[in-house]
Design an enzyme around this catalytic site. Structure first.
Site, PDB file in Angstrom:
ATOM      1  N   HIS A   1     -10.552  20.753 -10.073  1.00  0.00           N
ATOM      2  CA  HIS A   1     -10.000  19.704 -10.940  1.00  0.00           C
ATOM      3  C   HIS A   1     -10.027  20.137 -12.403  1.00  0.00           C
ATOM      4  CE1 HIS A   1     -10.220  17.026  -7.497  1.00  0.00           C
ATOM      5  NE2 HIS A   1      -9.488  16.168  -8.184  1.00  0.00           N
ATOM      6  N   ASP A  24     -15.520  11.897  -6.838  1.00  0.00           N
ATOM      7  CA  ASP A  24     -14.163  11.488  -6.444  1.00  0.00           C
ATOM      8  C   ASP A  24     -13.865  11.993  -5.028  1.00  0.00           C
ATOM      9  OD1 ASP A  24     -11.810  10.122  -6.833  1.00  0.00           O
ATOM     10  OD2 ASP A  24     -10.787  11.752  -7.862  1.00  0.00           O
ATOM     11  N   ASP A  35     -15.746  20.431  -9.415  1.00  0.00           N
ATOM     12  CA  ASP A  35     -15.593  21.216  -8.186  1.00  0.00           C
ATOM     13  C   ASP A  35     -14.965  22.575  -8.471  1.00  0.00           C
ATOM     14  OD1 ASP A  35     -13.070  20.369  -8.852  1.00  0.00           O
ATOM     15  OD2 ASP A  35     -12.567  19.515  -6.904  1.00  0.00           O
TER      16      ASP A  35
END
Ligand code: PGA
Length: 665
Positions: A531, A553, A528
């Site tokens: 992270h 996630d 993303d």
């Protein structure tokens, strides 16, 4: 003309003539909104016992939600219901459930059979349910005898009036007969019937002969049954059907015309009905027509290449002539549907907190090209696992949602140093050689993320691997050597590499070092842009492109606006693409979609489109052992696929060859 016939015709036109698509979709949209018509929902379970458990759970949740008001249950009898009632009795006992406000109305009863006969429906209900939950001095929370109702020949009108006086049934359970009956409303029964005496059809008597020593002559000829009008006034209806013998009736009820020939077909008009099926009962729901996909670019053998594909009964098949449905892909890319192995929630459903709303997430994920996923559960207590894991069991929603393949248990065997957003109080830093004491029976579990270095961590990896569960290493302080020991014991994956683990050190490379140089280990990453910075993603790709698996996630905030959400029992705060445990700087999952993650992967690493697509489809399928049935476009594979523009926007998503999402649709 009946609105539903028209609706079904329109649906067929959408598939056969793409030129009329926009007009027809608009028409359907207006129809659905003005008339509030929904297509029948169904869920297909690997295990009928899971479906039965979930129904029992739903009854219990309903009873709990209406503490001081009457809860009106419409109950059915028959072989299908026995396991529902057996689960129901267990849950009632375990949770000491208060039943003082529960009122039940049974669907039917035989005539000319004494109530004391073991095959009367009175006896069935008392033996299978009421006996153990009845009010008594010893059981003051039990159901009151006067709140249990059965129809009888003398008071047919009174029965409907009583139901009405309670504001109708809150939840009605139904089975289905081979001839499509509901209750004992046999084919030909008018849809506006109220409780009445019915002459049982020969098929019904033959089917029920198994309860009467196999002799059809012993089956009563008449019964009294709740009318169809009364049934469909129920606020919610759940119809359960298991086994091959129900497949025709199920198909006719869900996909056939609404006709008194199939009494259950009237449920298509009920706005809150769900069919819960096993695979045998659902086998005819797949589109039987052959489909030809042409003028597309297909991801096959690791290359996007021009070609064609054919689909029959929900699977890719070899070349077919004279296909009934032609789909022009307008030069777009076709890839296997995306499979998300780590997703905590989406569209307001947090799988660890309100798993009963998982269908919302399953539907929403289709727009991102996700056709299957593993709902992921954060570190929890044994009590929480025992409540929620049943609700996350594998199931298919047909074409109306991404398939649940099983569960990813993230924790609680973690290093307390790297617990991240997980609840520190439930983490376990040692394994006591009793795998079921924390998780329960592990039914439906496909992946467990754990820290290999905890006490007895290696025997935990051995045990899980021996049960066919994929072990992933994460939330861990493991050294490189401990990571290698984990791989040796069977670990196949590293969870969200770099996040929540020993950072890479030139003298202690930890799990990160192992994942990037050990060919046996795959690793998942969250791409993303937050992270991991783009350069770290590029480093991963350059060192071990083969092992890279995309996961999101994602949390319940996926698909929703910025705000306050949840991850398990913690509040989270969403700001753009960043999610934190509220009031802290601890990262708590993501809100990235799978197709954004794959676009990012290409931008960050310069990898080929094919590699990114495989990291979201083939690789996850291989890891959990379902490739090539899923994650491929090969002959024999499930026809779950995504149609993408050259810029990788999702144009359409198909499940089992059925259109399940369309951009702008
Ligand atoms: P069964 O009956 O559960 O025994 O199959 C269902 C029905 O006939 O409605």
């Amino acid at each position: 003309m009946d609105f539903f016939l028209l609706f079904c015709k329109l649906c067929r036109q959408i598939r056969r003539n793409p030129m009329r698509k926009i007009t027809v979709l608009l028409f359907v949209y207006i129809f659905l909104n003005i008339l509030n018509i929904n297509a029948l929902e169904y869920e297909i379970y690997d295990s009928s016992d899971t479906a039965s458990y979930l129904v029992a759970r739903e009854i219990v949740d309903l009873v709990k939600s209406k503490e001081n008001q009457p809860v009106v249950l419409g109950l059915a009898t028959g072989g299908t219901m026995t396991s529902v009632y057996s689960h129901l009795k267990n849950i009632i006992k375990e949770e000491c459930l208060d039943l003082s406000h529960v009122i039940t109305f049974n669907l039917d009863e035989y005539l000319d059979l004494p109530l004391s006969d073991p095959e009367s429906y009175h006896s069935f209900m008392f033996t299978n349910l009421f006996e153990t939950i009845l009010y008594s001095e010893q059981n003051p929370k039990g159901i009151k005898r006067e709140n249990i109702h059965f129809p009888n020949e003398q008071d047919v009108d009174l029965y409907d009036k009583m139901i009405e006086s309670y504001g109708n049934i809150d939840l009605q359970l139904l089975g289905i007969g081979r001839n499509g009956h509901i209750g004992f409303s046999e084919p030909g029964t008018p849809f506006d019937s109220t409780t009445f005496v019915v002459e049982l059809h020969q098929t019904t008597r033959e089917d029920n002969a198994r309860f009467f020593g196999g002799d059809v002559n012993n089956v009563p000829k008449k019964a009294v049954t709740m009318g169809i009008k009364t049934i469909i006034e129920a606020k919610k209806i759940i119809l359960l059907a298991f086994g091959d013998s129900k497949k025709e009736a199920v198909k006719n009820a869900i996909n056939g015309e609404i006709s008194t020939d199939i009494p259950a077909s009237i449920l298509q008009k009920h706005h809150n009905t769900k069919f819960m099926l096993d695979k045998d009962a659902a086998q005819l729901l797949q589109n039987q027509e052959t489909i030809h996909l042409f003028n597309g670019k297909f991801l096959k053998d690791g290359k996007i290449q021009p070609g064609e594909l054919w689909i029959q009964n929900g699977k890719f098949v070899s070349e077919k002539n004279n296909c009934e449905i032609q789909i022009d892909l307008n030069g777009n890319i076709v890839a296997p549907g995306f499979i998300d192995l780590q997703i905590n929630g989406a569209f307001g459903c947090d799988f660890s907190r309100n798993p009963e709303q998982i269908e919302e997430a399953a539907k929403g994920l289709l727009q991102y090209g996700v056709t299957a996923f593993l709902p992921t559960v954060v570190s929890s207590t044994p009590e929480t696992y025992s409540k929620i894991l049943k609700k996350l069991q594998p199931r298919s929603y047909g074409s109306s949602g991404a398939e649940i393949l099983g569960i990813h248990l993230e924790g609680p065997y973690f290093s307390s140093q790297y617990g991240g957003a997980h609840d520190q109080f439930v983490l376990q830093d040692h394994y006591l050689n009793d795998i079921n004491s924390i998780y329960g029976d592990l039914e439906g579990v496909k992946i467990v993320t754990l820290a290999p270095e905890i006490t007895n961590g290696i025997s935990l990896i051995n045990e899980l691997s021996a049960r066919g569960i994929v072990v992933s290493m994460g939330h861990s302080a493991a050294t490189y050597v401990e990571a290698l020991n984990g791989i040796e014991a069977g670990a196949l994956l590293a969870t969200h590499l770099f996040n929540a683990m020993t950072p890479y050190h030139h003298r202690n490379p930890g799990i990160i070092g192992a994942a990037l140089i050990e060919p046996k280990l795959n690793y998942s990453i969250i791409v993303d842009g937050f992270h991991l910075c783009p350069e770290t993603v590029k480093l991963c790709y350059q060192l071990n492109p083969q092992g890279l698996i995309l996961v999101t996630d994602a949390t319940e905030a996926l698909g929703l606006k910025d705000g306050i959400y949840h991850l398990g029992n913690k509040c989270t705060e969403v700001l753009g693409n960043k999610i934190y445990i509220a009031g802290s700087s601890t990262i708590a999952g993501s809100n990235i979609s799978m197709n954004m993650a794959l676009k990012n992967l290409i931008i960050f690493t310069g990898c080929a489109i094919e590699e990114a697509l495989e990291a979201a489809s083939k690789k996850p399928a291989q890891l959990i052992g379902i490739y090539p049935t899923k994650g491929s476009l090969e002959v024999g594979a499930d026809a779950d696929f995504v149609v993408l523009s050259d810029s990788l926007d999702v144009i359409e998503t198909y499940i089992g060859g059925e259109l399940s999402f369309q951009q702008g649709g």
